[in-house]
Scaffold this active site. Sequence first.
Site, PDB file in Angstrom:
ATOM      1  N   LYS A  31       0.829  -1.213   0.000  1.00 30.19           N
ATOM      2  CA  LYS A  31       0.000   0.000   0.000  1.00 30.19           C
ATOM      3  C   LYS A  31       0.860   1.260   0.000  1.00 30.19           C
ATOM      4  O   LYS A  31       0.667   2.154  -0.828  1.00 30.19           O
ATOM      5  CB  LYS A  31      -0.913   0.009   1.240  1.00 30.19           C
ATOM      6  N   ASN A  32       1.794   1.351   0.917  1.00 26.74           N
ATOM      7  CA  ASN A  32       2.527   2.605   1.076  1.00 26.74           C
ATOM      8  C   ASN A  32       3.460   2.903  -0.094  1.00 26.74           C
ATOM      9  O   ASN A  32       3.715   4.068  -0.401  1.00 26.74           O
ATOM     10  CB  ASN A  32       3.285   2.616   2.408  1.00 26.74           C
ATOM     11  N   ARG A 101      -3.887  10.523   4.417  1.00 23.23           N
ATOM     12  CA  ARG A 101      -2.725  11.400   4.555  1.00 23.23           C
ATOM     13  C   ARG A 101      -1.827  11.359   3.311  1.00 23.23           C
ATOM     14  O   ARG A 101      -1.243  12.379   2.920  1.00 23.23           O
ATOM     15  CB  ARG A 101      -1.930  10.983   5.794  1.00 23.23           C
ATOM     16  N   CYS A 125      -5.733   8.176   9.257  1.00 21.24           N
ATOM     17  CA  CYS A 125      -6.097   7.570  10.535  1.00 21.24           C
ATOM     18  C   CYS A 125      -5.882   8.571  11.668  1.00 21.24           C
ATOM     19  O   CYS A 125      -4.911   9.328  11.662  1.00 21.24           O
ATOM     20  CB  CYS A 125      -5.239   6.338  10.798  1.00 21.24           C
ATOM     21  N   ARG A 130      -0.116  14.429  13.471  1.00 21.20           N
ATOM     22  CA  ARG A 130       0.462  14.231  12.140  1.00 21.20           C
ATOM     23  C   ARG A 130       0.663  15.542  11.375  1.00 21.20           C
ATOM     24  O   ARG A 130       0.047  15.779  10.323  1.00 21.20           O
ATOM     25  CB  ARG A 130      -0.388  13.229  11.343  1.00 21.20           C
ATOM     26  N   PRO A 131       1.526  16.410  11.877  1.00 19.16           N
ATOM     27  CA  PRO A 131       1.792  17.661  11.160  1.00 19.16           C
ATOM     28  C   PRO A 131       2.577  17.429   9.870  1.00 19.16           C
ATOM     29  O   PRO A 131       3.043  16.319   9.617  1.00 19.16           O
ATOM     30  CB  PRO A 131       2.642  18.453  12.155  1.00 19.16           C
ATOM     31  N   VAL A 132       2.720  18.477   9.060  1.00 22.14           N
ATOM     32  CA  VAL A 132       3.483  18.358   7.805  1.00 22.14           C
ATOM     33  C   VAL A 132       4.635  19.371   7.782  1.00 22.14           C
ATOM     34  O   VAL A 132       5.114  19.750   6.726  1.00 22.14           O
ATOM     35  CB  VAL A 132       2.573  18.537   6.559  1.00 22.14           C
ATOM     36  N   ASP A 133       5.079  19.787   8.987  1.00 25.73           N
ATOM     37  CA  ASP A 133       6.115  20.821   9.053  1.00 25.73           C
ATOM     38  C   ASP A 133       7.411  20.395   8.359  1.00 25.73           C
ATOM     39  O   ASP A 133       8.098  21.227   7.756  1.00 25.73           O
ATOM     40  CB  ASP A 133       6.387  21.201  10.514  1.00 25.73           C
ATOM     41  N   LEU A 134       7.745  19.110   8.414  1.00 22.40           N
ATOM     42  CA  LEU A 134       9.005  18.664   7.793  1.00 22.40           C
ATOM     43  C   LEU A 134       8.911  18.721   6.267  1.00 22.40           C
ATOM     44  O   LEU A 134       9.879  19.049   5.584  1.00 22.40           O
ATOM     45  CB  LEU A 134       9.363  17.248   8.256  1.00 22.40           C
ATOM     46  N   ASP A 316       3.246   0.188  12.206  1.00 20.17           N
ATOM     47  CA  ASP A 316       2.098  -0.400  11.509  1.00 20.17           C
ATOM     48  C   ASP A 316       1.860  -1.864  11.898  1.00 20.17           C
ATOM     49  O   ASP A 316       0.881  -2.462  11.453  1.00 20.17           O
ATOM     50  CB  ASP A 316       2.285  -0.305   9.982  1.00 20.17           C
ATOM     51  N   VAL A 338       6.340   6.330  17.637  1.00 20.83           N
ATOM     52  CA  VAL A 338       6.279   7.043  16.351  1.00 20.83           C
ATOM     53  C   VAL A 338       5.061   7.970  16.288  1.00 20.83           C
ATOM     54  O   VAL A 338       5.163   9.114  15.847  1.00 20.83           O
ATOM     55  CB  VAL A 338       6.281   6.045  15.170  1.00 20.83           C
ATOM     56  N   ARG A 408      -9.411   0.459   3.748  1.00 20.08           N
ATOM     57  CA  ARG A 408      -8.414   1.413   3.246  1.00 20.08           C
ATOM     58  C   ARG A 408      -7.133   0.703   2.835  1.00 20.08           C
ATOM     59  O   ARG A 408      -6.481   1.118   1.879  1.00 20.08           O
ATOM     60  CB  ARG A 408      -8.066   2.424   4.354  1.00 20.08           C
TER      61      ARG A 408
HETATM   62  C1  UD1 Z   1       3.905   6.597   6.720  1.00 27.73           C
HETATM   63  C2  UD1 Z   1       3.011   5.433   6.383  1.00 27.73           C
HETATM   64  C3  UD1 Z   1       2.320   4.903   7.638  1.00 27.73           C
HETATM   65  C4  UD1 Z   1       3.345   4.603   8.723  1.00 27.73           C
HETATM   66  C5  UD1 Z   1       4.278   5.779   8.943  1.00 27.73           C
HETATM   67  C6  UD1 Z   1       5.423   5.452   9.897  1.00 27.73           C
HETATM   68  C7  UD1 Z   1       2.342   5.972   4.128  1.00 27.73           C
HETATM   69  C8  UD1 Z   1       1.237   6.332   3.210  1.00 27.73           C
HETATM   70  N1  UD1 Z   1       2.010   5.880   5.416  1.00 27.73           N
HETATM   71  O1  UD1 Z   1       3.070   7.634   7.213  1.00 27.73           O
HETATM   72  O2  UD1 Z   1       1.608   3.722   7.285  1.00 27.73           O
HETATM   73  O3  UD1 Z   1       2.666   4.322   9.944  1.00 27.73           O
HETATM   74  O4  UD1 Z   1       4.869   6.185   7.697  1.00 27.73           O
HETATM   75  O5  UD1 Z   1       6.120   4.350   9.465  1.00 27.73           O
HETATM   76  O6  UD1 Z   1       3.465   5.749   3.715  1.00 27.73           O
HETATM   77  N2  UD1 Z   1       5.860  14.087  11.520  1.00 27.73           N
HETATM   78  C9  UD1 Z   1       6.045  15.392  11.874  1.00 27.73           C
HETATM   79  N3  UD1 Z   1       6.145  16.329  10.875  1.00 27.73           N
HETATM   80  C10 UD1 Z   1       6.086  16.006   9.552  1.00 27.73           C
HETATM   81  C11 UD1 Z   1       5.908  14.653   9.200  1.00 27.73           C
HETATM   82  C12 UD1 Z   1       5.801  13.720  10.208  1.00 27.73           C
HETATM   83  O7  UD1 Z   1       6.096  15.722  13.059  1.00 27.73           O
HETATM   84  O8  UD1 Z   1       6.186  16.896   8.705  1.00 27.73           O
HETATM   85  C13 UD1 Z   1       5.705  13.067  12.596  1.00 27.73           C
HETATM   86  C14 UD1 Z   1       4.332  12.426  12.563  1.00 27.73           C
HETATM   87  O9  UD1 Z   1       3.397  13.204  13.244  1.00 27.73           O
HETATM   88  C15 UD1 Z   1       4.597  11.105  13.236  1.00 27.73           C
HETATM   89  C16 UD1 Z   1       6.015  10.777  12.797  1.00 27.73           C
HETATM   90  O10 UD1 Z   1       6.584  11.997  12.326  1.00 27.73           O
HETATM   91  O11 UD1 Z   1       4.548  11.242  14.645  1.00 27.73           O
HETATM   92  C17 UD1 Z   1       6.099   9.740  11.703  1.00 27.73           C
HETATM   93  O12 UD1 Z   1       5.373  10.169  10.589  1.00 27.73           O
HETATM   94  P1  UD1 Z   1       5.758   9.801   9.096  1.00 27.73           P
HETATM   95  O13 UD1 Z   1       6.968   8.920   9.081  1.00 27.73           O
HETATM   96  O14 UD1 Z   1       5.804  11.072   8.315  1.00 27.73           O
HETATM   97  O15 UD1 Z   1       4.516   8.959   8.657  1.00 27.73           O
HETATM   98  P2  UD1 Z   1       3.637   9.116   7.350  1.00 27.73           P
HETATM   99  O16 UD1 Z   1       4.507   9.406   6.179  1.00 27.73           O
HETATM  100  O17 UD1 Z   1       2.470   9.975   7.626  1.00 27.73           O
END
Ligand code: UD1
Length: 436
Positions: A31-32, A101, A125, A130-134, A316, A338, A408
């Site tokens: 999926k991912n 997401r 989920c 789950r911010p997108v700041d990075l 996961d 995580v 999903r």
């Molecule tokens: C992806 C996977 C998800 C998996 C996760 C961790 C997909 C579609 N989904 O989700 O199944 O559970 O990796 O292995 O590939 N974070 C920040 N700022 C950011 C981005 C992330 O603080 O800009 C934090 C998130 O809130 C979270 C952690 O980093 O606590 C990990 O998130 P991330 O690795 O980005 O997961 P996803 O890419 O959303």
Amino acid sequence: MLTNGQDRPESVLRIKGKATLSGHVPISGAKNSTLAIMAAALLCSDSTRIRNVPAIADVQTMIEILKAVGIKITQSSGALDIDAKHISQSHVPYDLVNQMRAGFFVIGPLLARLGVARVPLPGGCAIGTRPVDLHVKGLQALGADVIIDQGIVQAYARHSRLKGAKIYLDFPSVGATETLMMAATLAEGETVIENCAQEPEVMDLANFCRAMGAKIRGAGTKTIVIDGVTRLHTTDFGIIPDRIEAATFMVAAAITRSTITISPVIPDHLTAAIAKLEEIGAKVVLESSSRLRVEGSPRYRHTHIETLPYPGFPTDMQAQFMALLTLSEGNSTVKETVFENRLQHVAELCRMGANIKLQGNIAVITGVSSLSGAPVMATDLRASAALVLAGLAAEGETQMQGLHHLDRGYDQLETKLRNLGANLYRQPLGSEQSAI
Ligand code: UD1
């Protein structure tokens, strides 16, 4: 009529407990990987073919997102043909990104192709904020101005092309690594991303981009280096097997004390799951380079699990392993590091007779001799799988609601389990009185 929020009648999944499984289960494409690779197809000013695509709701949502920006897509038995010659829109509708997401991941390719992208803050989920700041900081480093206004992230390239940069990720986010790697493929000059996610799906995405002519090295390590190119060309690419689906079936064998074989798998992607299964007493045999046999045991020992970025134990898989540990002897612990809110299945497992105490982000699980079937609610994708596994092992019948979570990310989970001998099926909510 009750609906699941997506205008489909709400169903309940009835699972008969004390199942014994046997036989072989085929594993679908990851999926991912698929979702990121579909986003990356936007980078190609030509058409691409993606094979081994799982039949899951998230793929349908991503198809809708790509269509919303003007892309032509044809679906045929497990393959997608994506024609991204012309992208007519830089804006993605909220109701699509809100469902998943990974929809946000199109921001990198859209910005790289069009010089502008407007993507709503994502949903998915409810396992944390789950911010997108990075993602945003990295895009800024690549030469984008980013404004977040009324829930929409608007990114504008300052020059006609993005510019290569040195980027350090504060956390090895999978999504941020993927967004930035995709954006950098078409940037001018070299991009170095430090402290990257090393997940196999990041490598699969890099391999797809390379198959289109991108110059990427180091994917799968902590440092990825991308030399930007001006355009990418057509390719035909097969997705890797889903390691989370495979590990879910490994736990299914263990929790039902059964023996099943699983393929295709990439055993190296399953190291943490295999190690934990063997540590508690299940047997995992490598029958070939892509096929595993899992042999359950009448008794399991306790263990301690901490979720970590790859190659650590995957978040996961945390919920599914917790279901298994409820039936293992002694006190186990599961620490979720995580995501900050990914233990909602604890309450549901306790409804089935599990003995779990929460201490912050640590679940302390005291093994019980049996679980009992109960009505339960799926709270997120992997939690729903954990409840199915618990239901297969429990005494009596489990009735699970919230099935849109399961749909999903699992390709025909119920059919695959039925083919292994499990007794589970869906009914419209409210008609579950008859015997199973
Ligand atoms: C992806 C996977 C998800 C998996 C996760 C961790 C997909 C579609 N989904 O989700 O199944 O559970 O990796 O292995 O590939 N974070 C920040 N700022 C950011 C981005 C992330 O603080 O800009 C934090 C998130 O809130 C979270 C952690 O980093 O606590 C990990 O998130 P991330 O690795 O980005 O997961 P996803 O890419 O959303």
